[in-house]
Design a protein around this motif. Structure first.
Motif, PDB file in Angstrom:
ATOM      1  N   ASP A 209       0.846  -1.200   0.000  1.00 34.56           N
ATOM      2  CA  ASP A 209       0.000   0.000   0.000  1.00 34.56           C
ATOM      3  C   ASP A 209       0.875   1.242   0.000  1.00 34.56           C
ATOM      4  N   PHE A 210       0.623   2.134  -0.934  1.00 33.17           N
ATOM      5  CA  PHE A 210       1.303   3.432  -0.968  1.00 33.17           C
ATOM      6  C   PHE A 210       0.390   4.424  -0.250  1.00 33.17           C
ATOM      7  N   LEU A 211       0.857   4.894   0.917  1.00 31.16           N
ATOM      8  CA  LEU A 211       0.012   5.674   1.819  1.00 31.16           C
ATOM      9  C   LEU A 211       0.219   7.171   1.643  1.00 31.16           C
ATOM     10  N   ASP A 212      -0.881   7.928   1.784  1.00 31.65           N
ATOM     11  CA  ASP A 212      -0.794   9.383   1.710  1.00 31.65           C
ATOM     12  C   ASP A 212      -0.437   9.953   3.077  1.00 31.65           C
ATOM     13  N   THR A 213      -0.461  11.270   3.195  1.00 32.13           N
ATOM     14  CA  THR A 213      -0.049  11.919   4.444  1.00 32.13           C
ATOM     15  C   THR A 213      -0.975  11.590   5.612  1.00 32.13           C
ATOM     16  N   ALA A 214      -2.195  11.156   5.313  1.00 33.38           N
ATOM     17  CA  ALA A 214      -3.147  10.784   6.368  1.00 33.38           C
ATOM     18  C   ALA A 214      -3.117   9.288   6.668  1.00 33.38           C
ATOM     19  N   GLY A 215      -2.231   8.553   5.993  1.00 37.06           N
ATOM     20  CA  GLY A 215      -2.134   7.126   6.229  1.00 37.06           C
ATOM     21  C   GLY A 215      -3.129   6.298   5.440  1.00 37.06           C
ATOM     22  N   LYS A 216      -3.798   6.915   4.460  1.00 38.66           N
ATOM     23  CA  LYS A 216      -4.755   6.186   3.625  1.00 38.66           C
ATOM     24  C   LYS A 216      -4.065   5.715   2.341  1.00 38.66           C
ATOM     25  N   SER A 217      -4.527   4.577   1.835  1.00 40.98           N
ATOM     26  CA  SER A 217      -3.906   3.991   0.656  1.00 40.98           C
ATOM     27  C   SER A 217      -4.307   4.738  -0.610  1.00 40.98           C
ATOM     28  N   ALA A 218      -3.297   5.224  -1.334  1.00 38.07           N
ATOM     29  CA  ALA A 218      -3.534   5.865  -2.631  1.00 38.07           C
ATOM     30  C   ALA A 218      -3.415   4.860  -3.768  1.00 38.07           C
ATOM     31  N   GLN A 219      -2.698   3.757  -3.518  1.00 31.18           N
ATOM     32  CA  GLN A 219      -2.530   2.701  -4.507  1.00 31.18           C
ATOM     33  C   GLN A 219      -2.154   1.421  -3.777  1.00 31.18           C
ATOM     34  N   ARG A 220      -2.630   0.278  -4.293  1.00 25.55           N
ATOM     35  CA  ARG A 220      -2.297  -1.004  -3.677  1.00 25.55           C
ATOM     36  C   ARG A 220      -2.045  -2.048  -4.749  1.00 25.55           C
ATOM     37  N   PHE A 221      -0.962  -2.793  -4.551  1.00 26.80           N
ATOM     38  CA  PHE A 221      -0.627  -3.900  -5.429  1.00 26.80           C
ATOM     39  C   PHE A 221      -0.494  -5.175  -4.598  1.00 26.80           C
ATOM     40  N   ASP A 222      -1.082  -6.271  -5.097  1.00 27.37           N
ATOM     41  CA  ASP A 222      -0.969  -7.570  -4.438  1.00 27.37           C
ATOM     42  C   ASP A 222      -0.357  -8.564  -5.408  1.00 27.37           C
ATOM     43  N   PRO A 223       0.916  -8.940  -5.230  1.00 30.19           N
ATOM     44  CA  PRO A 223       1.518  -9.952  -6.095  1.00 30.19           C
ATOM     45  C   PRO A 223       1.202 -11.369  -5.607  1.00 30.19           C
ATOM     46  N   TYR A 224       1.046 -12.279  -6.555  1.00 29.40           N
ATOM     47  CA  TYR A 224       0.750 -13.683  -6.266  1.00 29.40           C
ATOM     48  C   TYR A 224       1.712 -14.569  -7.051  1.00 29.40           C
ATOM     49  N   ALA A 251      -5.361  -3.121  -6.998  1.00 22.38           N
ATOM     50  CA  ALA A 251      -6.591  -2.968  -6.222  1.00 22.38           C
ATOM     51  C   ALA A 251      -7.375  -1.727  -6.610  1.00 22.38           C
ATOM     52  N   VAL A 252      -6.697  -0.684  -7.088  1.00 21.80           N
ATOM     53  CA  VAL A 252      -7.398   0.535  -7.491  1.00 21.80           C
ATOM     54  C   VAL A 252      -8.173   0.284  -8.778  1.00 21.80           C
ATOM     55  N   GLU A 253      -7.540  -0.371  -9.732  1.00 19.03           N
ATOM     56  CA  GLU A 253      -8.207  -0.695 -10.986  1.00 19.03           C
ATOM     57  C   GLU A 253      -9.165  -1.875 -10.848  1.00 19.03           C
ATOM     58  N   GLY A 254      -8.907  -2.734  -9.857  1.00 18.81           N
ATOM     59  CA  GLY A 254      -9.660  -3.964  -9.747  1.00 18.81           C
ATOM     60  C   GLY A 254      -9.330  -4.925 -10.871  1.00 18.81           C
ATOM     61  N   GLN A 255      -8.073  -4.874 -11.326  1.00 22.60           N
ATOM     62  CA  GLN A 255      -7.651  -5.635 -12.503  1.00 22.60           C
ATOM     63  C   GLN A 255      -6.464  -6.535 -12.175  1.00 22.60           C
ATOM     64  N   TRP A 256      -6.470  -7.754 -12.761  1.00 17.20           N
ATOM     65  CA  TRP A 256      -5.368  -8.699 -12.632  1.00 17.20           C
ATOM     66  C   TRP A 256      -4.475  -8.621 -13.872  1.00 17.20           C
ATOM     67  N   TYR A 257      -3.163  -8.814 -13.653  1.00 18.64           N
ATOM     68  CA  TYR A 257      -2.188  -8.797 -14.727  1.00 18.64           C
ATOM     69  C   TYR A 257      -1.214  -9.958 -14.562  1.00 18.64           C
ATOM     70  N   LYS A 258      -0.631 -10.389 -15.671  1.00 22.43           N
ATOM     71  CA  LYS A 258       0.556 -11.216 -15.563  1.00 22.43           C
ATOM     72  C   LYS A 258       1.684 -10.346 -15.008  1.00 22.43           C
ATOM     73  N   PHE A 259       2.603 -10.971 -14.251  1.00 19.70           N
ATOM     74  CA  PHE A 259       3.670 -10.175 -13.646  1.00 19.70           C
ATOM     75  C   PHE A 259       5.011 -10.853 -13.878  1.00 19.70           C
ATOM     76  N   SER A 260       6.053 -10.331 -13.233  1.00 14.95           N
ATOM     77  CA  SER A 260       7.428 -10.730 -13.514  1.00 14.95           C
ATOM     78  C   SER A 260       8.158 -11.171 -12.244  1.00 14.95           C
ATOM     79  N   GLU A 261       8.786 -12.331 -12.305  1.00 17.91           N
ATOM     80  CA  GLU A 261       9.604 -12.804 -11.192  1.00 17.91           C
ATOM     81  C   GLU A 261      10.801 -11.882 -10.965  1.00 17.91           C
ATOM     82  N   THR A 262      11.378 -11.400 -12.053  1.00 14.58           N
ATOM     83  CA  THR A 262      12.522 -10.485 -11.942  1.00 14.58           C
ATOM     84  C   THR A 262      12.133  -9.209 -11.225  1.00 14.58           C
ATOM     85  N   ALA A 263      10.937  -8.688 -11.515  1.00 14.65           N
ATOM     86  CA  ALA A 263      10.468  -7.483 -10.838  1.00 14.65           C
ATOM     87  C   ALA A 263      10.289  -7.734  -9.351  1.00 14.65           C
TER      88      ALA A 263
END
Length: 285
Positions: A209-224, A251-263
């Motif tokens: 979670d990338f948090l703003d100054t108030a501690g709220k999530s501006a963006q979230r990524f969940d890798p699997y 989580a913001v888009e509500g979209q799944w993507y293929k991802f990278s082990e190197t990343a």
């Protein structure tokens, strides 16, 4: 007799430590409001603040490579080369003038702080022995982000880590965004814990979670990552051939993507370096 010798030795140590000749100068480095851990301190030479190259570069999200007496600093598409005892540097093919020459002291390379910080787009302050470096804020979805929060859940409990280094957080965010592969449908089976009994099970390996100054999530990524093959209950490589090995949920888009082990490996390395430099706080959940 032994007590007298010990007392005398202790007194001499105290005197030496309190005398100007032995007193340790303190020149802390504050980056984005956080004191940076370093095994050597900045130095003043000819009226210029000189800092250890590697620790500053790493906290600016760069890498450092040596070749003879030349050092190369890279960050994203930017390349800067410096020569020991030279008053010039080269940034992306253009020659720049340094206000002080890089040098080696105590097996560490020192460079002028102002040049290094301004090269990476930072503002530098020096006051009362304290070096302060402020970078432009990280903006995500139009929101100022101050903290990267990483969560990991175990069968019982878990832990939460918060990273305050802006440059590290910026690099982690860029790795997530730039390594999104093709869009995919949500997997049928997924969760926090491994399950080798279900074909095509995806295990969540963290929540970022990338948090703003108030501690709220501006963006979230969940890798699997895909579970198996492993042990008696695992599936064969042939059975798993049609399943991507890594997936990412935005989580913001509500979209799944293929991802990278190197990343994923690069993100883990960045976070490890940030922790080593004192930019991480951890709590149990």
């Amino acid at each position: 007799m032994k007590k007298i010798i010990l007392s005398t030795a202790l007194a001499l140590c105290l005197i030496a430590a309190s005398s100007p000749a032995y007193a340790a100068e303190s020149h802390p480095i504050i980056m984005d409001g956080v004191a940076i851990t370093s095994d050597v301190q900045p130095e003043m030479k000819n009226g210029r603040t000189m800092v250890p190259l590697r620790v500053i570069s790493e906290n600016l999200g760069a890498t450092v490579d040596w070749s003879g007496s030349e050092v190369t600093i890279t960050r994203n598409d930017m390349i800067v080369t410096l020569q020991l005892n030279s008053s010039t540097a080269v940034k992306d093919g253009k020659t720049l003038q340094l206000d002080a020459q890089p040098y080696i002291h105590n097996n560490r390379t020192f460079v002028p702080l102002r040049f290094l910080a301004e090269t990476f787009g930072c503002t530098v302050y020096y006051s009362n022995g304290t070096v302060t470096v402020d970078a432009a804020p990280l903006m995500i979805n139009g929101v100022k982000v101050t903290t990267l929060q990483y969560e990991y859940h175990m069968i019982i409990g878990g832990y939460r880590q918060q990273f305050s280094g802006k440059r590290y957080n910026e690099e982690v965010y860029a790795l997530f965004e730039s390594n999104k592969g093709a869009k995919v449908d949500a997997p049928t089976n997924y969760g926090w814990h491994d399950n080798y009994d279900i074909l095509g099970w995806y295990t969540k390996i963290g929540q970022y979670d990338f948090l703003d100054t108030a501690g709220k999530s501006a963006q979230r990524f969940d890798p699997y990552i895909l579970s198996g093959p492993s042990g008696l209950n695992g599936f064969t490589e042939e059975q798993l051939a049609d399943y991507p090995k890594e997936l990412l949920f935005d989580a913001v888009e509500g979209q799944w993507y293929k991802f990278s082990e190197t990343a994923l490996e690069s993100i883990a390395k960045l976070m490890e370096t940030a922790e080593q430099n004192g930019l991480m706080k951890s709590t149990e959940m």
